[in-house]
Design a protein around this motif. Structure first.
Motif, PDB file in Angstrom:
ATOM      1  N   LEU A  80      70.859  74.701   9.482  1.00 42.28           N
ATOM      2  CA  LEU A  80      69.893  75.525   8.523  1.00 42.28           C
ATOM      3  C   LEU A  80      70.222  75.447   7.339  1.00 42.28           C
ATOM      4  N   MET A  81      70.686  74.969   6.853  1.00 43.71           N
ATOM      5  CA  MET A  81      71.339  75.031   4.709  1.00 43.71           C
ATOM      6  C   MET A  81      69.888  73.910   4.627  1.00 43.71           C
ATOM      7  N   ARG A  82      70.177  72.663   5.615  1.00 44.91           N
ATOM      8  CA  ARG A  82      68.608  71.651   5.004  1.00 44.91           C
ATOM      9  C   ARG A  82      67.415  72.135   5.162  1.00 44.91           C
ATOM     10  N   PHE A  83      66.902  72.915   6.211  1.00 45.17           N
ATOM     11  CA  PHE A  83      65.886  72.923   6.499  1.00 45.17           C
ATOM     12  C   PHE A  83      65.576  74.414   5.184  1.00 45.17           C
ATOM     13  N   ALA A 203      73.235  60.100  -2.780  1.00 48.76           N
ATOM     14  CA  ALA A 203      72.720  59.419  -1.619  1.00 48.76           C
ATOM     15  C   ALA A 203      72.260  61.253  -0.807  1.00 48.76           C
ATOM     16  N   ILE A 204      72.949  61.485  -0.419  1.00 50.75           N
ATOM     17  CA  ILE A 204      72.152  62.660   0.798  1.00 50.75           C
ATOM     18  C   ILE A 204      71.424  63.494   0.102  1.00 50.75           C
ATOM     19  N   GLU A 205      71.585  63.817  -0.840  1.00 50.26           N
ATOM     20  CA  GLU A 205      70.426  64.971  -1.197  1.00 50.26           C
ATOM     21  C   GLU A 205      69.301  64.619  -1.965  1.00 50.26           C
ATOM     22  N   LYS A 206      69.536  63.382  -2.227  1.00 50.70           N
ATOM     23  CA  LYS A 206      68.709  62.933  -2.428  1.00 50.70           C
ATOM     24  C   LYS A 206      67.331  62.490  -1.487  1.00 50.70           C
ATOM     25  N   ARG A 207      67.914  61.521  -0.256  1.00 52.54           N
ATOM     26  CA  ARG A 207      67.302  61.478   1.195  1.00 52.54           C
ATOM     27  C   ARG A 207      66.790  62.917   1.807  1.00 52.54           C
ATOM     28  N   ALA A 208      67.750  63.947   1.177  1.00 49.62           N
ATOM     29  CA  ALA A 208      67.175  65.548   2.163  1.00 49.62           C
ATOM     30  C   ALA A 208      66.264  66.133   0.428  1.00 49.62           C
ATOM     31  N   THR A 209      65.717  65.567   0.283  1.00 53.82           N
ATOM     32  CA  THR A 209      65.290  66.762  -1.383  1.00 53.82           C
ATOM     33  C   THR A 209      63.045  65.294  -0.808  1.00 53.82           C
ATOM     34  N   PRO A 212      61.294  65.074   4.709  1.00 52.62           N
ATOM     35  CA  PRO A 212      61.696  64.442   5.508  1.00 52.62           C
ATOM     36  C   PRO A 212      61.534  65.173   6.957  1.00 52.62           C
ATOM     37  N   SER A 213      61.193  64.690   8.053  1.00 51.58           N
ATOM     38  CA  SER A 213      60.981  65.336   9.494  1.00 51.58           C
ATOM     39  C   SER A 213      61.620  66.246  10.202  1.00 51.58           C
ATOM     40  N   ILE A 214      61.622  66.992  10.950  1.00 52.90           N
ATOM     41  CA  ILE A 214      62.691  68.240  11.326  1.00 52.90           C
ATOM     42  C   ILE A 214      63.651  67.120  11.895  1.00 52.90           C
TER      43      ILE A 214
END
Length: 358
Positions: A80-83, A203-209, A212-214
């Protein structure tokens, strides 16, 4: 006495003992030494069995808590936080709330941490703390947020205990005040030497920003939740091992006996001894279980549900709670000391305010 008997007697007497001659007359001391050695061996075996049982019990409990309690909460909350992050909601919330929280040493995400522990559970802030670390929040503000969480009442204990007579509304209000006091103490006093400079996102945060797709968002949030839960298990297992070992060794009963005169001397009710020991060794969930048992037996005294007592007991500042929260990230664990000291100040303020308003 045959050769076998001589060898056994020599073994139990010790290698440095005087050899027993075959033609020496049998004496009562030989039987005494043999019985003493057997008793020692039995005691050692029983101690080892107790330790192994404590380890296995702690392991089962740690895995059960991690997989069946923390993982579902962590997975749903982290996804949910990532969405919300991908939709820009979190960034807007941070910009709106930061000016109001900055004087207390907190940033915008910290308000989510305080809401989650107050309305969900003590484990709910874990995803937000992890997200704060991923986004490069400074060590100083991370420590302040951790201090606030450690000083606040978790919803999974506050609301069940409302049925026993705890004033849930006042508890939440004093909890927020205690959390703000703790974060301020950490930011301006105990954690002032920590770096206040933001870090680069990991690195995880950079991927999330990268929006990405659902499916990719679910994958990122789920994998991050799994990593946090895996970090929780070792520390949680060790803390539970301490608790179960103390129970098996009778330490809790010894503490009750030792503390009773001290509590009487200080004018404190001895009814507080068992809840305090249970809380700080086993955590808030065990405390709720204890209160429930006392309520069923009709032995819940007014002192146990007073606002001062609740302020002193309801928070994640205990062995399991600290072990779980420090697993949110390596930087959070490194900033723990000033946060822990500051949380004690916040808990003290909560307890004092509860005494005043009573």
């Amino acid at each position: 006495m045959n050769v076998y008997s001589i060898a056994r007697s020599q073994y139990y007497r010790g290698v440095d003992a005087e050899p027993i001659q075959a033609n020496r007359p049998f004496v009562a001391g030989d039987t005494h030494n043999l019985d003493h050695a057997r008793a020692n061996n039995h005691l050692e075996a029983k101690t080892m069995q107790t330790i192994i049982e404590a380890v296995l019990q702690a392991g089962r409990s740690a895995v059960d808590i991690a997989l069946y309690t923390l993982l579902p909460i962590m997975l749903v909350m982290m996804v949910l936080m990532r969405f919300l992050h991908g939709a820009g909601v979190i960034d807007r919330a941070v910009r709106i709330m930061e000016p109001a929280l900055s004087p207390f040493g907190l940033n915008g995400l910290s308000v989510l941490v305080m809401i989650q522990i107050s309305l969900v559970s003590f484990a709910a802030p874990l995803p937000t703390l992890t997200l704060m670390e991923d986004r490069g929040t400074s060590n100083r503000r991370l420590a302040a947020a951790l201090a606030a969480v450690l000083a606040m009442a978790p919803a999974n204990a506050t609301f069940p205990m409302a049925a026993i007579g705890v004033n849930a509304g006042l508890t939440v209000l004093l909890s927020v005040i205690g959390g703000l006091v703790a974060s301020s103490c950490c930011f301006y006093v105990f954690g002032r030497k920590l770096s206040a400079d933001p870090l680069e996102p990991n690195a995880i945060e950079k991927r999330a920003t990268t929006k990405p797709s659902i499916l990719k968002t679910i994958e990122i949030g789920g994998s991050e939740a799994m990593l946090v839960v895996l970090r929780v298990i070792p520390m949680l297992l060790l803390s539970l091992f301490v608790v179960y070992s103390a129970q098996s060794a009778g330490v809790i009963n010894i503490l009750k006996t030792v503390l009773a005169p001290l509590f009487s001397f200080l004018g404190l009710s001895t009814d507080l001894i068992l809840p305090i020991i249970t809380k700080y060794l086993a955590g808030s969930t065990a405390l709720v279980g204890l209160y429930t048992d006392l309520d069923r037996s009709g032995t819940v005294s007014s002192i146990l549900t007073s606002d001062s007592t609740i302020g002193f007991l309801l928070h994640p500042f205990d062995l399991p709670g600290i072990a779980i929260l420090l697993s949110a990230g390596p930087r959070i664990a490194r900033c723990a000391l000033p946060a822990l000291v500051s949380a004690l100040v916040g808990i003290g303020i909560r307890s004092a305010l509860g005494f005043v308003v009573a």
